[in-house]
Every structure is written in structure tokens, then in C-alpha cells.
Design a protein around this motif. Structure first.
Motif, mmCIF file in Angstrom:
data_model
loop_
_atom_site.group_PDB
_atom_site.id
_atom_site.type_symbol
_atom_site.label_atom_id
_atom_site.label_comp_id
_atom_site.label_asym_id
_atom_site.label_seq_id
_atom_site.Cartn_x
_atom_site.Cartn_y
_atom_site.Cartn_z
ATOM 1 N N GLY A 34 63.905 -40.546 26.484
ATOM 2 C CA GLY A 34 65.141 -40.304 26.789
ATOM 3 C C GLY A 34 66.280 -41.218 26.339
ATOM 4 N N ASP A 35 66.655 -42.565 26.607
ATOM 5 C CA ASP A 35 67.034 -43.150 26.256
ATOM 6 C C ASP A 35 67.056 -43.333 24.469
ATOM 7 N N HIS A 36 65.672 -43.704 24.017
ATOM 8 C CA HIS A 36 65.541 -43.563 22.370
ATOM 9 C C HIS A 36 66.079 -42.702 21.600
ATOM 10 N N ALA A 37 64.976 -41.138 22.510
ATOM 11 C CA ALA A 37 65.910 -40.098 21.884
ATOM 12 C C ALA A 37 67.467 -39.450 21.314
ATOM 13 N N ARG A 38 68.035 -40.221 22.796
ATOM 14 C CA ARG A 38 69.700 -40.343 22.480
ATOM 15 C C ARG A 38 69.804 -40.942 21.386
ATOM 16 N N ALA A 39 70.100 -42.291 21.327
ATOM 17 C CA ALA A 39 69.940 -43.128 20.268
ATOM 18 C C ALA A 39 69.017 -42.483 18.681
ATOM 19 N N GLN A 40 68.322 -41.727 18.770
ATOM 20 C CA GLN A 40 68.073 -41.234 17.492
ATOM 21 C C GLN A 40 69.354 -39.932 16.626
ATOM 22 N N GLY A 41 69.502 -39.386 18.227
ATOM 23 C CA GLY A 41 70.957 -38.456 18.111
ATOM 24 C C GLY A 41 70.558 -36.810 18.204
ATOM 25 N N PHE A 42 69.224 -37.231 18.965
ATOM 26 C CA PHE A 42 68.514 -35.589 20.020
ATOM 27 C C PHE A 42 69.671 -35.348 21.281
ATOM 28 N N ALA A 43 69.690 -33.996 21.357
ATOM 29 C CA ALA A 43 70.895 -33.651 22.251
ATOM 30 C C ALA A 43 70.108 -32.840 23.147
ATOM 31 N N ARG A 44 69.070 -33.625 22.925
ATOM 32 C CA ARG A 44 67.570 -32.691 23.968
ATOM 33 C C ARG A 44 66.106 -32.826 23.782
ATOM 34 N N LEU A 45 65.456 -33.165 24.617
ATOM 35 C CA LEU A 45 64.437 -32.978 25.328
ATOM 36 C C LEU A 45 64.018 -32.165 25.199
ATOM 37 N N SER A 46 62.287 -31.509 25.607
ATOM 38 C CA SER A 46 61.851 -30.655 26.008
ATOM 39 C C SER A 46 60.653 -31.011 26.631
ATOM 40 N N LEU A 47 59.611 -30.257 27.295
ATOM 41 C CA LEU A 47 58.500 -30.368 27.732
ATOM 42 C C LEU A 47 57.902 -28.647 28.710
ATOM 43 N N SER A 48 56.531 -29.234 29.257
ATOM 44 C CA SER A 48 56.186 -27.733 29.121
ATOM 45 C C SER A 48 55.248 -28.725 29.934
ATOM 46 N N THR A 50 63.914 -23.223 31.339
ATOM 47 C CA THR A 50 64.736 -23.045 30.743
ATOM 48 C C THR A 50 64.188 -22.074 30.382
ATOM 49 N N GLN A 51 62.593 -21.487 30.365
ATOM 50 C CA GLN A 51 61.632 -20.720 30.359
ATOM 51 C C GLN A 51 60.637 -20.667 30.916
ATOM 52 N N SER A 52 60.380 -19.488 30.839
ATOM 53 C CA SER A 52 58.968 -19.150 32.065
ATOM 54 C C SER A 52 57.922 -18.466 31.538
ATOM 55 N N GLY A 53 56.821 -19.243 31.285
ATOM 56 C CA GLY A 53 56.218 -18.320 30.985
ATOM 57 C C GLY A 53 54.529 -18.411 31.699
ATOM 58 N N ILE A 54 53.360 -17.758 31.426
ATOM 59 C CA ILE A 54 52.089 -17.059 32.282
ATOM 60 C C ILE A 54 51.246 -18.562 32.911
ATOM 61 N N GLY A 55 52.201 -19.323 34.012
ATOM 62 C CA GLY A 55 51.848 -20.096 34.784
ATOM 63 C C GLY A 55 52.576 -21.618 34.224
ATOM 64 N N ARG A 56 53.158 -21.619 32.954
ATOM 65 C CA ARG A 56 54.264 -22.668 32.785
ATOM 66 C C ARG A 56 54.838 -22.991 32.870
ATOM 67 N N ASP A 57 56.437 -22.794 32.995
ATOM 68 C CA ASP A 57 57.886 -23.188 32.354
ATOM 69 C C ASP A 57 58.361 -24.426 31.434
ATOM 70 N N THR A 58 58.998 -24.327 31.026
ATOM 71 C CA THR A 58 59.376 -25.000 29.536
ATOM 72 C C THR A 58 60.930 -25.167 30.333
ATOM 73 N N MET A 59 60.515 -26.969 30.275
ATOM 74 C CA MET A 59 62.608 -27.670 30.810
ATOM 75 C C MET A 59 63.116 -28.265 29.584
ATOM 76 N N VAL A 60 63.751 -28.619 29.766
ATOM 77 C CA VAL A 60 65.190 -29.236 28.983
ATOM 78 C C VAL A 60 65.996 -29.850 29.282
ATOM 79 N N LYS A 61 66.100 -31.047 29.206
ATOM 80 C CA LYS A 61 66.826 -31.946 29.495
ATOM 81 C C LYS A 61 68.162 -32.574 28.812
ATOM 82 N N ARG A 62 69.398 -32.422 28.888
ATOM 83 C CA ARG A 62 70.092 -32.412 27.805
ATOM 84 C C ARG A 62 70.585 -34.101 28.045
ATOM 85 N N LEU A 63 70.448 -34.780 26.543
ATOM 86 C CA LEU A 63 71.193 -35.943 26.686
ATOM 87 C C LEU A 63 72.111 -36.295 26.579
ATOM 88 N N ARG A 64 72.671 -35.982 26.311
ATOM 89 C CA ARG A 64 74.484 -36.412 26.055
ATOM 90 C C ARG A 64 75.809 -34.760 26.061
#
Length: 164
Positions: free
Chosen positions: A117-131, A150-164
Motif C-alpha cells: 500500500g505504501d508503495h502504491a501510494r508513492a507511485q501515485g495510485f489512489a486505490r488498490l483492489s482485490l477479490s 464495493t462489488q458482490s459477485g457469485i461467491g466472492r467480493d471485490t474490495m477496495v482500499k483508498r490510499l489517499r
């Protein structure tokens, strides 16, 4: 009993280990392990390591006291035309994380998420996602680290973290 570990940036040479971690992530459920070759033969999983380390890829590897790799977290950007499980939009890298079972619940995953997360923020990204599949114990970790569904699918969810 696992003890101390350290974290270093992932390199191109880590591709095979990242494959191991994709297998660990896919086989999170006890007693339902699919063989490595089967997991990595599927297009839905190989996309997370194919051609590692391409421009825009970044990650970190955790090492035990003997410098053996025990976990990794990394991200990739996927195009809208070929999205990953956790795709939320162009310019939002999707992270993958895996930790060897004996090292789970010892802070390795949390430390990897912080570093990435620290690296992504330093690279200028505002968010990271995962499933994450529903029922995966890692969802508690993700929520505690600021990821929200942020999104629910069949048996899985997508999650997002705001980095800034």
C-alpha cells in the motif's frame, strides 16, 4: 513455531514463487486443495503472474530467518478488456497476496499489505483492489486494513482500499 521475517521488493526472478502464492491464495479453503498445475493452467489465475515483472507490476516478498520465501503481495494493472477478479477500473491496480500456511496469523500478510500500500501510494495510485471468496478468513485482515466491499459477485467480493 514461526518467528521473525523480513520483507524485500519482489524481482523478476520471483515469478515462480509468486506462482506458488497464487496456488496458496486459490487453495485457502482447508481440504479443497487443487494441484499447482491445475491452478496455474487456468487463465483466471495465470493472469496474475504471466510475464512477471512487466511494466507497472510491483510487489514484495516476505522471507523467514533462513531467507526462504514465505509470502508475497503484488499488484498488476489489468485492461478493461481483460479484467482480473478484482477489477474495478483503469488505473486501479489489483493486488494478489499469499502466505504459506504455517506463517498465517503471524503478521506476514499485514506487513506485506502495508508495504504494498505504501508503495502504491508513492507511485501515485489512489486505490488498490482485490477479490476475495466469501468465507475466506483473510477478509477480516482486509477489512482491518481499510478495504471495503464495493462489488458482490457469485461467491466472492471485490474490495477496495483508498490510499489517499
Amino acid at each position: 513455531m514461526p518467528s521473525t521475517f523480513r520483507i524485500r521488493p519482489a524481482t523478476q526472478a520471483d515469478g515462480a514463487f509468486l506462482g506458488d502464492m497464487v496456488v496458496e491464495a486459490a487453495n485457502w479453503r482447508q481440504g479443497a486443495a487443487r494441484p499447482r498445475h491445475e491452478v496455474l493452467a487456468s487463465a483466471e489465475h495465470i493472469r496474475y503472474i504471466s510475464g512477471w515483472m512487466r511494466p507497472g507490476d510491483a510487489g514484495f516478498v516476505a522471507l523467514d530467518g533462513n531467507d526462504d520465501p514465505i509470502g508475497a503481495a503484488w499488484y498488476r494493472n489489468f485492461p478493461r478488456t481483460d479484467p482480473g477478479f478484482g477489477y474495478v477500473g483503469t488505473g486501479v491496480p489489483e493486488l494478489t497476496i499469499g502466505v504459506r500456511p504455517i506463517w498465517r496469523a503471524h503478521g506476514v500478510g499485514r506487513a506485506l499489505l502495508h508495504q504494498l500500500g505504501d508503495h502504491a501510494r508513492a507511485q501515485g495510485f489512489a486505490r488498490l483492489s482485490l477479490s476475495v471468496e466469501r468465507g475466506n478468513f483473510a477478509m477480516t485482515l482486509y477489512r482491518s486494513e481499510g478495504f471495503a466491499v464495493t462489488q458482490s459477485g457469485i461467491g466472492r467480493d471485490t474490495m477496495v482500499k483508498r490510499l489517499r
